[in-house]
Scaffold this motif. Structure first.
Motif, PDB file in Angstrom:
ATOM      1  N   ALA A  66      30.740  -1.933   2.941  1.00  0.00           N
ATOM      2  CA  ALA A  66      30.254  -2.597   4.153  1.00  0.00           C
ATOM      3  C   ALA A  66      29.066  -1.883   4.776  1.00  0.00           C
ATOM      4  O   ALA A  66      28.128  -2.520   5.265  1.00  0.00           O
ATOM      5  CB  ALA A  66      31.382  -2.716   5.183  1.00  0.00           C
ATOM      6  N   HIS A  67      29.081  -0.561   4.779  1.00  0.00           N
ATOM      7  CA  HIS A  67      28.018   0.134   5.502  1.00  0.00           C
ATOM      8  C   HIS A  67      26.753   0.227   4.659  1.00  0.00           C
ATOM      9  O   HIS A  67      26.808   0.203   3.427  1.00  0.00           O
ATOM     10  CB  HIS A  67      28.494   1.519   5.947  1.00  0.00           C
ATOM     11  CG  HIS A  67      28.685   2.510   4.830  1.00  0.00           C
ATOM     12  ND1 HIS A  67      29.919   2.828   4.316  1.00  0.00           N
ATOM     13  CD2 HIS A  67      27.793   3.270   4.133  1.00  0.00           C
ATOM     14  CE1 HIS A  67      29.775   3.735   3.353  1.00  0.00           C
ATOM     15  NE2 HIS A  67      28.501   4.015   3.231  1.00  0.00           N
ATOM     16  N   GLY A  73      32.591 -18.004   8.113  1.00  0.00           N
ATOM     17  CA  GLY A  73      31.957 -18.417   9.358  1.00  0.00           C
ATOM     18  C   GLY A  73      30.493 -18.053   9.392  1.00  0.00           C
ATOM     19  O   GLY A  73      29.969 -17.429   8.464  1.00  0.00           O
ATOM     20  N   VAL A  74      29.838 -18.458  10.473  1.00  0.00           N
ATOM     21  CA  VAL A  74      28.395 -18.260  10.633  1.00  0.00           C
ATOM     22  C   VAL A  74      28.140 -17.253  11.740  1.00  0.00           C
ATOM     23  O   VAL A  74      28.704 -17.354  12.831  1.00  0.00           O
ATOM     24  CB  VAL A  74      27.682 -19.582  10.957  1.00  0.00           C
ATOM     25  CG1 VAL A  74      26.171 -19.355  11.105  1.00  0.00           C
ATOM     26  CG2 VAL A  74      27.964 -20.634   9.887  1.00  0.00           C
ATOM     27  N   THR A  75      27.273 -16.292  11.452  1.00  0.00           N
ATOM     28  CA  THR A  75      26.788 -15.355  12.458  1.00  0.00           C
ATOM     29  C   THR A  75      25.286 -15.539  12.583  1.00  0.00           C
ATOM     30  O   THR A  75      24.563 -15.457  11.578  1.00  0.00           O
ATOM     31  CB  THR A  75      27.089 -13.899  12.056  1.00  0.00           C
ATOM     32  OG1 THR A  75      28.492 -13.709  11.968  1.00  0.00           O
ATOM     33  CG2 THR A  75      26.512 -12.918  13.084  1.00  0.00           C
ATOM     34  N   VAL A  93      19.141 -15.407  10.548  1.00  0.00           N
ATOM     35  CA  VAL A  93      18.318 -14.557  11.405  1.00  0.00           C
ATOM     36  C   VAL A  93      17.015 -15.285  11.691  1.00  0.00           C
ATOM     37  O   VAL A  93      16.241 -15.573  10.769  1.00  0.00           O
ATOM     38  CB  VAL A  93      18.026 -13.197  10.750  1.00  0.00           C
ATOM     39  CG1 VAL A  93      17.140 -12.341  11.659  1.00  0.00           C
ATOM     40  CG2 VAL A  93      19.326 -12.455  10.438  1.00  0.00           C
ATOM     41  N   GLY A  94      16.779 -15.617  12.955  1.00  0.00           N
ATOM     42  CA  GLY A  94      15.583 -16.352  13.337  1.00  0.00           C
ATOM     43  C   GLY A  94      15.663 -16.794  14.780  1.00  0.00           C
ATOM     44  O   GLY A  94      16.607 -16.441  15.504  1.00  0.00           O
ATOM     45  N   PRO A  95      14.712 -17.596  15.221  1.00  0.00           N
ATOM     46  CA  PRO A  95      14.698 -18.029  16.618  1.00  0.00           C
ATOM     47  C   PRO A  95      15.627 -19.216  16.848  1.00  0.00           C
ATOM     48  O   PRO A  95      15.999 -19.928  15.912  1.00  0.00           O
ATOM     49  CB  PRO A  95      13.246 -18.442  16.826  1.00  0.00           C
ATOM     50  CG  PRO A  95      12.820 -18.951  15.479  1.00  0.00           C
ATOM     51  CD  PRO A  95      13.536 -18.081  14.478  1.00  0.00           C
ATOM     52  N   LYS A 135      22.034  -6.382   6.178  1.00  0.00           N
ATOM     53  CA  LYS A 135      23.004  -5.452   6.754  1.00  0.00           C
ATOM     54  C   LYS A 135      24.134  -6.192   7.450  1.00  0.00           C
ATOM     55  O   LYS A 135      25.308  -5.817   7.332  1.00  0.00           O
ATOM     56  CB  LYS A 135      22.298  -4.519   7.735  1.00  0.00           C
ATOM     57  CG  LYS A 135      21.406  -3.494   7.072  1.00  0.00           C
ATOM     58  CD  LYS A 135      20.880  -2.485   8.095  1.00  0.00           C
ATOM     59  CE  LYS A 135      20.136  -1.357   7.402  1.00  0.00           C
ATOM     60  NZ  LYS A 135      19.690  -0.299   8.345  1.00  0.00           N
ATOM     61  N   THR A 136      23.784  -7.233   8.184  1.00  0.00           N
ATOM     62  CA  THR A 136      24.806  -8.008   8.887  1.00  0.00           C
ATOM     63  C   THR A 136      25.736  -8.690   7.898  1.00  0.00           C
ATOM     64  O   THR A 136      26.964  -8.726   8.090  1.00  0.00           O
ATOM     65  CB  THR A 136      24.152  -9.058   9.799  1.00  0.00           C
ATOM     66  OG1 THR A 136      23.237  -8.407  10.689  1.00  0.00           O
ATOM     67  CG2 THR A 136      25.187  -9.800  10.610  1.00  0.00           C
TER      68      THR A 136
END
Length: 497
Positions: free
Chosen positions: A219-220, A292-294, A471-473, A206-207
């Protein structure tokens, strides 16, 4: 085809990436007969396998699909292939009624599609299911970003075919949208959204789409959000159905034990039973996103990595070169560049995949994997370096030759059933591809050179333009192990469901 009336959660996570890869490969493969023996194959014992090397210099045999086409009085486009081998037929309706048509109400398309078989005049969802089952027929439906589909598989005998078609036409053309069913399905969807909060793959998907497409309809989430679903009304469902499930917005694909006259009668019956209206305009082209990185913090031993760029639409002339180029990079299983370097030599993941997903407008190119959290930054850089090197130098001649042979050798499976053919016809009609598209794709693929593949990949991809989601710690990072033929550790990164 199974009954799929429940909401679908599509294009998020590794499982969906694999599904998209499978679909892309399916639609990229021309039809081929599985019963046309050459002198060489006829002489070979039945329990032996043909090696890839034996295909060198030989044009693979293909099942020639005689695709007949016409337009109904109401404006539905029809594609038909007669197949008399089995006493049954497959029917698929494809509408430009996916989530890209949601407008300001994300989830409207998915909810409308999920409600189709919940009720018609005089029948509730149970009676509809029993009606199809009693006739030996199978109803299916689904909603995605570009499209929504409804399908029927039935015996072709008149006493079974006619009542099955009557019920199918009512379900697709005149659903009653019962209020109690709407409440139940909304609750199912809301429960699914809660589950997704615990699924890092869903969060990553989703991100990624939100970052990649910005304000574009892609996008949604196709299934909407916990904020939009509760407020969708019966009036909105009926209005969307009247607009998006119109005959002029439909492609009718038919394959099976039918004459041309019978196929014309079926198409006319189904088309006349749909709302009247024109085709809907496809969405505009998306704007290139900022790379870029999120990072999304999530408590886990693993980190999900997703990398993406805008790719191509289904009509792009470079699709053959990009498909074969991606097959070498990461579109297959073992032996791809990504699998070799990331899993086989370093044991960093169980699976890493890349895929082009061409859609009505520019669909995504994506790379997906998960790895040990403490190695995530190094693994991400490794994947970026592999892509950069591949774009710089292109595939080797050996890689290209092997990819061509693999593609040629897999053709029989792409048309092993009427269901696979009807899916191909639906895509050809929906994306307005030439009727010879499957054959053209095969010829183009087999004629490609290393330089052509390299040029196409560089035309559409750039290693410094990736939109990346992790997505992770947040944990201390460790250096990657050196590449070896026998990694010291077993790979981690089992897909989480």
């Amino acid at each position: 085809m199974s009954d799929r009336s429940a909401p679908r959660y599509t294009l998020f996570g590794l499982a969906i990436i694999v599904l998209v890869v499978a679909l892309a490969v399916l639609l990229a493969r021309p039809a081929q007969s599985d019963n046309q023996a050459t002198p060489d194959t006829a002489a070979r014992p039945a329990n032996t396998l043909q090696s890839l090397a034996e295909l060198d210099g030989k044009a693979p045999s293909r099942r020639q699909l005689d695709i007949q086409h016409w337009t109904t009085a109401e404006g539905a486009r029809v594609l038909f292939v007669e197949a008399r081998e089995l006493p049954m037929f497959d029917l698929r309706l494809t509408f430009a009624a996916g989530s890209s048509q949601d407008g300001s109400v994300p989830g409207l398309a998915t909810l409308t599609n999920a409600m189709l078989n919940e009720g018609v005049a005089g029948k509730d969802v149970t009676a509809i299911a029993e009606g199809f089952e009693g006739l030996g027929a199978d109803f299916g439906n689904g909603s995605y970003r570009d499209m929504a589909v409804a399908s029927l598989r039935s015996l072709s005998a008149v006493d079974k075919r006619e009542p099955a078609l009557k019920l199918f036409t009512e379900v697709v053309g005149k659903p009653t949208f019962p209020e109690d069913a709407l409440t139940r399905i909304k609750n199912q969807m809301l429960a699914g959204f809660e589950y997704e909060k615990q699924n890092p793959g869903k969060i990553a998907g989703k991100t990624l789409f939100a970052n990649l497409y910005g304000n574009h309809p892609y996008a949604h989430p196709s299934d909407g959000t916990a904020q939009t679903i509760p407020g969708i009304t019966l009036a909105q469902l009926r209005a969307f159905h009247a607009k998006a499930y119109s005959a002029g917005n439909a492609v009718i694909a038919l394959v099976g034990d039918l004459s041309r006259g019978e196929a014309e009668a079926i198409a006319a019956q189904v088309s006349a039973g749909l709302p009247k209206g024109p085709a809907l305009a496809k969405p505009g082209q998306p704007v290139a996103p900022k790379p870029g990185v999120t990072h999304v913090d999530f408590p886990s031993k693993q980190t999900h990595l997703m990398l993406a760029e805008l790719g191509i639409d289904r009509n792009d002339p470079d699709w053959a070169a990009l498909s074969l180029g991606n097959q070498i990079l990461g579109g297959g299983a073992f032996g791809t560049r990504l699998m070799s370097e990331v899993r086989e030599k370093r044991g960093l993941t169980y699976g890493v995949y890349s895929v082009f997903s061409p859609m009505q407008v520019r669909g995504p190119f994506m790379i997906n994997l998960q790895t040990r959290a403490e190695l995530s930054e190094g693994t991400l850089k490794l994947v970026q370096d592999i892509l950069a090197e591949y774009l710089k130098n292109g595939p080797t001649q050996q890689e290209l030759d092997d990819a061509k042979r693999e593609l040629a050798g897999s053709f029989p499976l792409s048309n092993a059933s009427n269901a696979s053919i009807v899916g191909q016809l639906g895509a050809i009609g929906f994306y307005d591809l030439p009727l010879s598209w499957l054959e053209d794709f095969m010829q183009q693929s087999q004629a490609l050179t290393v330089e052509q593949v390299k040029t196409a990949m560089n035309k559409h991809l750039a290693a410094d333009q990736l939109v990346i989601v992790t997505v992770g710690p947040k944990v201390a990072q460790q250096p990657l192990p050196a590449p070896t033929d026998k990694p010291a550790e077993q790979p981690l990164g089992v897909p989480e469901h």
